[in-house]
Design an enzyme around this catalytic site. Structure first.
Site, PDB file in Angstrom:
ATOM      1  N   GLU A   1       0.841  -1.216   0.000  1.00 17.69           N
ATOM      2  CA  GLU A   1       0.000   0.000   0.000  1.00 17.69           C
ATOM      3  C   GLU A   1       0.868   1.254   0.000  1.00 17.69           C
ATOM      4  O   GLU A   1       1.691   1.442   0.909  1.00 17.69           O
ATOM      5  CB  GLU A   1      -0.919  -0.012   1.224  1.00 17.69           C
TER       6      GLU A   1
ATOM      7  N   LYS B   1      -7.739  -0.422  11.436  1.00 14.22           N
ATOM      8  CA  LYS B   1      -7.071  -0.795  10.174  1.00 14.22           C
ATOM      9  C   LYS B   1      -5.866   0.125   9.964  1.00 14.22           C
ATOM     10  O   LYS B   1      -4.779  -0.321   9.585  1.00 14.22           O
ATOM     11  CB  LYS B   1      -8.060  -0.700   9.014  1.00 14.22           C
TER      12      LYS B   1
ATOM     13  N   ASP C   1       4.061 -13.876  12.556  1.00 16.33           N
ATOM     14  CA  ASP C   1       2.770 -14.459  12.172  1.00 16.33           C
ATOM     15  C   ASP C   1       1.717 -13.346  12.252  1.00 16.33           C
ATOM     16  O   ASP C   1       1.094 -13.131  13.297  1.00 16.33           O
ATOM     17  CB  ASP C   1       2.439 -15.611  13.123  1.00 16.33           C
TER      18      ASP C   1
ATOM     19  N   HIS D   1      -1.790  11.411  -0.365  1.00 18.75           N
ATOM     20  CA  HIS D   1      -1.455  10.358  -1.330  1.00 18.75           C
ATOM     21  C   HIS D   1      -1.014  10.984  -2.640  1.00 18.75           C
ATOM     22  O   HIS D   1      -0.050  10.576  -3.256  1.00 18.75           O
ATOM     23  CB  HIS D   1      -2.678   9.469  -1.611  1.00 18.75           C
TER      24      HIS D   1
HETATM   25  C1  MEV Z   1      -6.097   3.461   5.026  1.00 19.18           C
HETATM   26  O1  MEV Z   1      -5.271   2.380   4.707  1.00 19.18           O
HETATM   27  C2  MEV Z   1      -6.198   3.645   6.523  1.00 19.18           C
HETATM   28  C3  MEV Z   1      -7.163   4.744   6.985  1.00 19.18           C
HETATM   29  O2  MEV Z   1      -8.482   4.480   6.501  1.00 19.18           O
HETATM   30  C4  MEV Z   1      -7.156   4.703   8.503  1.00 19.18           C
HETATM   31  C5  MEV Z   1      -8.163   5.612   9.162  1.00 19.18           C
HETATM   32  O3  MEV Z   1      -9.213   5.925   8.566  1.00 19.18           O
HETATM   33  O4  MEV Z   1      -7.896   5.966  10.328  1.00 19.18           O
HETATM   34  C6  MEV Z   1      -6.777   6.107   6.471  1.00 19.18           C
END
Ligand code: MEV
Length: 424
Positions: free
Chosen positions: A85, A262, A278, A375
């Site tokens: 990513e 995430k 792992d 980005h």
């Molecule tokens: C993207 O890989 C992760 C985000 O969605 C995390 C978040 O929203 O805090 C930007």
């Protein structure tokens, strides 16, 4: 890493691959084999891959980058990350640079205690059986230790036992054995213990023997990290307040907490993969822990303090500096040398710090300009550098001549992210 080595390497992102390797070599962290491995482009010989798992037909590569600027418990740390990513490495590096200004990350990890589970069904009077098992603690721990003599010789072994009645009506009872596993992740050791003690458990409790396996919800192997960051470093008090509000949003809403987590796991997983850990076990444990109170919650929070923010994270983290891929994979060995963690506990603190950095970077972007603009800026800068990576964590200055050209990029960049397999 020795005290005088810094994880700040100015202009790293602008250099070509060879120059970056020279910069790393100059730090003196890598042995000859690790250097040769990285200089050859990394990867994994198919013959080694063929010994690691089954039905091998090739190997599968990911970019390996370095997150910079990390300071963890007063030690500068270079963090290798394997990830597809875009912007994960740059984001973690940038957040680490902000946190560094107020001293870096600090944290501590519990002793490396893993959990073995032995399941019994149809146990007559499960509560009485649980009491008998607890009373037989010493002999059960000794039976477990007898199955892992080398670990016991290295100072590990079975430490505690718990008998849990899951359903008195159905006679479902589970025994937990808590096993200290040294610097290993410990899954094999714990599975060995579970299988070794199971016959004795059944003799004591009665019933029908079920599963004998570790639990990945390693609640006795938690790591806790914290960091403060000043308003100035973040770009102002409004941004800091926005981050605190974003954190509260995640605390109030499992839908948001999932995405928040995430973002936290973005950096942690990338480092875990580079370090041969792992990551499925890490992910399973982290999310189960996030929901342990009955509602899914953020693994990290950010709270307003005078002049800045304090971030805190707590999660189970079963990682190892020995065993598994660390024994066979040259890239993993190189990654471990770069991190320089002396123990599994130290590694856990570094990984959780990387998670907190990733989380901070994401919340900062979301609370200010939004995630896409950053980005696109990386994308733009990469083009300007003729394809050189942008993982250096340098200040993300707006590209020159933003205007129309940037607007055109705006349409293109999410596609580029998507094509690279990265979700946002
Ligand atoms: C993207 O890989 C992760 C985000 O969605 C995390 C978040 O929203 O805090 C930007």
């Amino acid at each position: 890493m020795s005290q005088h080595v810094s994880s700040r390497i100015s202009g790293f992102y602008k250099r070509c691959l060879e120059e970056r390797l020279h910069a790393i070599q100059a730090l003196g962290l890598l042995d000859e084999e690790a250097l040769a491995h990285l200089a050859s482009g990394g990867g994994l010989p198919t013959a080694v891959a063929d010994r690691m798992c089954e039905n091998v037909i090739a190997t599968h590569a990911l970019p390996l980058g370095l997150a910079l600027n990390f300071r963890v418990n007063q030690r500068d740390v270079l963090v290798p990350m394997a990830v597809e990513e875009p912007s994960v490495i740059a984001a973690a590096s940038n957040a680490a640079r902000m946190v560094r200004r107020s001293g870096g990350f600090s944290g501590e990890a519990d002793p490396p205690i893993m959990t073995a589970q032995v399941q019994l069904d149809d146990v007559p009077d499960a509560e009485a059986a649980a009491a008998r098992l607890e009373a037989a603690r010493a002999s059960l721990l000794a039976a477990g230790d007898a199955a892992i003599p080398r670990m016991v010789a290295r100072g590990g072994g079975c430490r505690d036992l718990e008998a849990r009645v899951l359903s008195a009506e159905l006679g479902v009872l589970v025994v937990h054995l808590y096993v200290e596993v040294g610097d290993a992740m410990g899954a094999n050791l714990v599975d060995t213990v579970a299988e070794a003690v199971a016959p004795l458990v059944q003799r004591i409790a009665g019933g029908t023997l079920g599963l004998r396996i570790l639990s990945n919800l390693t609640v006795r192997r938690l790591v806790r990290v914290t960091a403060t960051v000043a308003d100035d470093a973040l770009g102002g008090a409004d941004v800091a307040s926005g981050i605190a509000r974003a954190s509260r949003f995640a605390e109030l809403d499992p839908y948001r907490a999932t995405t928040h987590n995430k973002g936290f796991m973005n950096g942690l997983d990338a480092a875990a993969v580079a370090l041969g850990q792992d990551f499925r076990a890490i992910e399973a444990g982290a999310h189960a822990y996030a929901a342990i109170g009955g509602r899914y919650r953020p693994l990290s929070t950010w709270e307003r303090i005078p002049g800045g923010l304090v971030g805190r994270a707590e999660l189970p983290l079963a990682v190892g500096t020995v065993g598994g891929a660390t024994e066979v994979h040259a890239g993993v060995r190189a990654a471990l040398q770069l991190v320089g963690a002396k123990s599994a506990r130290e590694l856990a603190v570094v990984l959780a710090s990387v998670g907190l950095a990733s989380n901070l970077a994401a919340l900062r972007a979301l609370a200010s300009e939004g995630i896409q603009r950053g980005h696109m800026r990386l994308h733009e800068r990469k083009r300007a550098l003729g394809g050189a990576s942008t993982a250096g964590g340098e200040p993300a200055a707006p590209p020159s001549g933003e205007g129309k050209r940037f607007a055109a990029e705006r349409a293109e960049a999410p596609l580029a992210v998507h094509q690279a397999g990265g979700g946002t």
